[in-house]
Design an enzyme around this catalytic site. Structure first.
Site, PDB file in Angstrom:
ATOM      1  N   GLU A 441       6.719   0.670  -4.836  1.00 35.02           N
ATOM      2  CA  GLU A 441       8.108   0.659  -4.325  1.00 35.02           C
ATOM      3  C   GLU A 441       8.555   2.044  -3.877  1.00 35.02           C
ATOM      4  O   GLU A 441       9.716   2.424  -4.049  1.00 35.02           O
ATOM      5  CB  GLU A 441       9.095   0.140  -5.386  1.00 35.02           C
ATOM      6  CG  GLU A 441       8.919  -1.292  -5.772  1.00 35.02           C
ATOM      7  CD  GLU A 441       9.061  -2.247  -4.601  1.00 35.02           C
ATOM      8  OE1 GLU A 441       9.701  -1.894  -3.599  1.00 35.02           O
ATOM      9  OE2 GLU A 441       8.492  -3.348  -4.688  1.00 35.02           O
ATOM     10  N   GLY A 442       7.648   2.768  -3.247  1.00 34.87           N
ATOM     11  CA  GLY A 442       7.956   4.146  -2.851  1.00 34.87           C
ATOM     12  C   GLY A 442       7.573   5.060  -3.987  1.00 34.87           C
ATOM     13  O   GLY A 442       8.251   5.090  -5.020  1.00 34.87           O
TER      14      GLY A 442
END
Lengths: 597, 597
Positions: A441-442
């Protein structure tokens, strides 16, 4: 065998006494969130997590997922039955809108439940976790027909969802994706491409899987500006909504990973699969960000949840395992040795875990409440303020709390000594599981760049100033009460470091973006340290107020005050170091030529 | 597939230019250590590690060890052939005394080789690693008959050794061990008991295994004062020294662990096994400490070695993987994206790894040289000084460098993003392997207690003052040279924090030992930060001197100066935070009652 008890008392404290959600009882959704209802929901939820999901955590890690030759994927033994119970119990519906069958409880309540689910079994929790992101994206960007078609069964949990972003050569840099969408002339598209690292991409828990897939429509710009979002179901639907034909999407492989073995991480092949555009052409990234922002808060909860269970098991071991004697003389003279718990360095580890986790829990629930207020507050002004705050803090919650989760899991394992390194004791699984939350997620470095590169500049700095003002007000109020003054003063010093660092960025990063990049991670840490310090000041104030009254729950609140002081004395000092590091600037980081590495 | 190249250039730099071991060419052992010989030994050693041992690292992790029903243990495929090559190449003999067949090279040279061996395959390196501890103990405490009987084949590597301390209920607290030794009347003892976590306790690499076992002789005090050390071979020897009868010691189980799967971690059963006392009755702990001190330096090298290979693979990936664009505009406009290497936060991670590892390498080799000087220096005074220094720094090298190893492995994995979480890419193995080094040979918290509780007080504080003086002299010299002045001044500030923390301990821990315990870990970190800062100042000075000359190897030395500045600017600031943390005292750590956890 590890143990787990959901921290119900702490959750209730945060909801009722610190965040005081009853202040918002007039808002939609909050009317269902009376203390009585919330307590009922969360204690049932705790029981479900402890009794149904948790027993599958170690076995799921052992067994992992299996891809069969026909490209079906089996989840570990017991997962299907537990998932059915999850659906039957309505646990997937907590925060979802009533219009589509949800219970429409505030996010701040469903976030509390999510923490328990992660603690009990992070790999299991990811199946509904990804579905939640799919629901968010469809609520924000789906057509009303798409919403009516897909949302009810996603919300009930009968179907699940996925996010398909990454390709082998395109992770953080989504502009490089190659998945193609060809219009079929009937409003649908033929989707062709390969995606990797797709959590819950294929499994045996639900009768259908709704994939949200980033791809490029033929002729679109070959950059992030040419990305569109598509809904690609595993099974197409018949006109009556029942499950129809199998779509041309399949799992090509499952990855062997460091942890979260119970979750199927799939390479997905789209071979002209039928899909429908979600939102506008070439605006896929914006749609995906809706999903990702919700997901990033969810990943913060993962750091918290895995850290929490690791900590609980470290406490249990420290109280039971006997080695050596207290430095002040035998604590249990009748035993051959004292417990680990009496040793100051063990206690230091436990206090660090406790202070970080309880502070992180407050920050995560505060964040979830801001999400609620961004959608539901009574006035536009209030909604905007809440949206600003959560936008600013989302990268901090994602990165700082997952860093905490991994550090706590590592410390908890350390307390177990050599026994913590042995698989059957379960402690090392927490470390392996917690590790992924810092990456997906990043990656946390990307979060730091988001914070410094985008979020700080938001509205010409108005948002960050509003954040400082909020903390400044809390400090001013905290300083006048003797029982919180020390914490407030130490927080003031840390806030000063953060403000100085912010000023440094303003003066040095605008003209030289590499100064921003080189400073980003220290800046994010500094903001995380201060944000959790702020939460501790809020908790200290709430508990001081209770202690000043006639409450007979003194021990709980005295522990909160004591832990707030620990955080202020032993964690806030890191703020100054982070400031000094980042003020070294880009030259410190970039000065060596490539050949020197 | 990971890559590995032994850092020969860096090792040579440290030996020749920083530690300048030619200064000691007059000492026994050092006469063999001319630059030419050392280079020949290390480049051959590097080749052996890269080509023979390294290819078995991932496969060994995958396959692990297998215990068969007959209690034999098979190492992973290829380990036996590699071990035979290790013995044939004489790699086990480097630092061992010539009297027993060793090459008698200085420890500082054999330590350099050990780093390479760990990088190439930590699990493999532990088989000879444990043997080295056995050799140390027998050299220090064995009778001349024991030495003559056992040392030659331990040194050649034909036989291997183990350390048997831990029992299920007795880890750090060795006073609680239950293993019993009954005199058999012929000078030998019957050893009975169960040991756990015995690395290399049983395997198929050598024809005999020499176990050193802690046990209590019947009637001995039931505390650490009643522990004796016994030599218990897997096979007894015939009068002619050939392998005789199987002794009553066997592997009851092998542990499934988080990592180092290629090493057999055994539960060992002693069922009246024949053993011989090593050293004096009831003085086993002292004998064991000889072994442990050597082992602790070796464990520091493990942190370094695993960190180094993880870093090398992070560099390779950062230079190859293309995602996003440089903040200052496209670095490679002809490509679709720039490499990760251009991103300042990636560079920050790489610089942190590089600065910590190169500094840790200097510290480890410095430590090995002190061990040499403690044994071999020309005067008693010099030997005592060296012994004092290495005693003081042993817990720092063990704990701080293994903390660095784990942090570096985690950062290197982070650079790989999601691909770092996938087993086949090998990055997650480095994290799992590095983790154990913080736990075994005395958990890092125990090292901190050793530092604060024992080592600081050594000789009434004379040793720590001598350490400060050494660094102070380096700072004074560094400040007068423009190219090192900034590093020296920053180190002076960090040293000031360490001195203030030391004073705080003197004033606060003598009367209240819990203040010492609560401060211990921060104090150890603070000393580690300063010690590595000192190494960087020494490297900066050495490289500045070369640069002031006509050398054409400028790039290497400029990188050293640049990295020294990075360490000073971006890592030394942590010193102040550690001081402030520890000055919070025991009350911060111990204030909550047990029920609050």
């Amino acid at each position: 065998m590890p143990i787990y008890r959901a921290p119900l008392r702490d959750t209730r404290y945060l909801l009722e006494e610190v965040l005081a959600i009853d202040r918002f009882a007039n808002l939609p959704g909050f009317e269902n969130a009376s203390p009585k209802i919330v307590e009922a929901v969360l204690s049932e939820g705790a029981k479900f997590c402890e009794e149904v999901v948790f027993p599958l955590n170690q076995t799921g890690d052992r067994e992992g997922c299996t891809r069969h030759a026909d490209a079906t994927v089996a989840t570990p033994a017991g997962f299907k039955a537990a998932y059915d119970a999850f659906v039957a119990g309505g646990w997937s519906t907590l925060g979802a809108p009533a219009a589509f069958g949800g219970q429409e409880l505030p996010q701040v309540v469903s976030a509390a439940f999510k923490e328990y689910l992660v603690s009990a079994n992070m790999a299991f929790s990811m199946y509904p976790g990804l579905t939640a992101g799919t629901i968010e994206a469809l609520l924000a960007k789906g057509s009303s027909e798409q919403q009516a078609t897909w949302l009810p069964k996603l919300i009930s949990g009968e179907w699940s969802g996925t996010m398909n972003l990454t390709e082998p050569h395109a992770g953080t840099d989504l502009g490089m994706i190659r998945t193609r969408a060809e219009p079929k002339g009937d409003g649908s598209y033929a989707i062709t491409g390969s995606k990797i690292f797709i959590s819950a991409g294929e499994h045996d828990l639900t009768e259908n899987i709704v994939h949200l897939v980033l791809g490029k429509i033929a002729g679109a710009p070959d950059s992030v500006k040419g990305i569109s979002l598509f809904l690609v179901p595993k099974f197409l639907l018949n006109p009556d909504g029942s499950i129809g034909e199998r779509n041309a999407v399949s799992c090509g492989a499952i990855e062997e990973k460091m942890g979260i073995h119970g979750n199927a991480t799939c390479a997905m092949n789209y071979d002209g699969a039928t899909g429908w555009l979600v939102g506008e052409e070439n605006k896929g990234l914006a749609a995906m960000f809706v999903m990702m922002n919700a997901a990033r808060l969810g990943v913060g909860l993962q750091g918290l949840g895995v850290g929490e269970i690791a900590y609980q098991n470290a406490v249990a071991y420290a109280k039971e395992r006997r080695q050596g004697r207290a430095l002040t003389g035998p604590a249990d003279p009748g035993e051959k040795a004292d417990t680990l718990f009496v040793h100051p360095d063990v206690r230091r580890l436990l206090m660090e875990c406790k202070a970080e986790l309880e502070g992180a829990r407050a920050l995560c629930l505060w964040g979830a409440l801001e999400v609620d207020l961004a959608h539901r507050a009574a006035t536009e002004e209030h909604r905007v303020i809440a949206d600003d705050m959560i936008s600013l803090l989302t990268p901090v919650i994602k990165a700082h709390v997952t860093d905490i989760g991994y550090a706590v899991a590592t410390k908890a394992q350390q307390i177990w000594g050599g026994h913590g390194y042995i698989r059957e004791n379960g402690m090392e699984q927490f470390v392996r599981d917690a590790r992924i939350a810092m990456i997906y997620e990043g990656a946390n470095g990307v979060q730091a760049m988001d914070l410094v590169g985008r979020k700080l500049a938001r509205k010409g700095g108005q948002t960050i100033r509003a954040f400082f003002d909020l903390i400044g007000e809390a400090i001013a109020a905290g300083k006048v009460d003797e029982s919180t003054a020390d914490v407030a003063e130490r927080l003031e010093r840390a806030l000063g470091e953060l403000q100085a660092a912010t000023l440094w960025l303003m003066n040095n990063a605008l003209g030289n973006p590499e100064n921003g990049g080189a400073a980003a991670y220290s800046y994010l840490r500094l903001m995380g340290i201060v944000a959790i310090g702020w939460m501790w000041l809020r908790m200290a104030k709430a508990s001081a107020a209770v202690l000043a009254s006639e409450s007979d729950d003194r021990a709980f609140h005295e522990a909160k005050l004591g832990t707030a002081r620990f955080y202020a004395e032993r964690i806030l000092p890191e703020a100054g170091a982070e400031r000094r590091k980042l003020e070294a600037g880009a030259e410190a980081v970039m000065r060596l030529p490539a050949e020197a590495f």
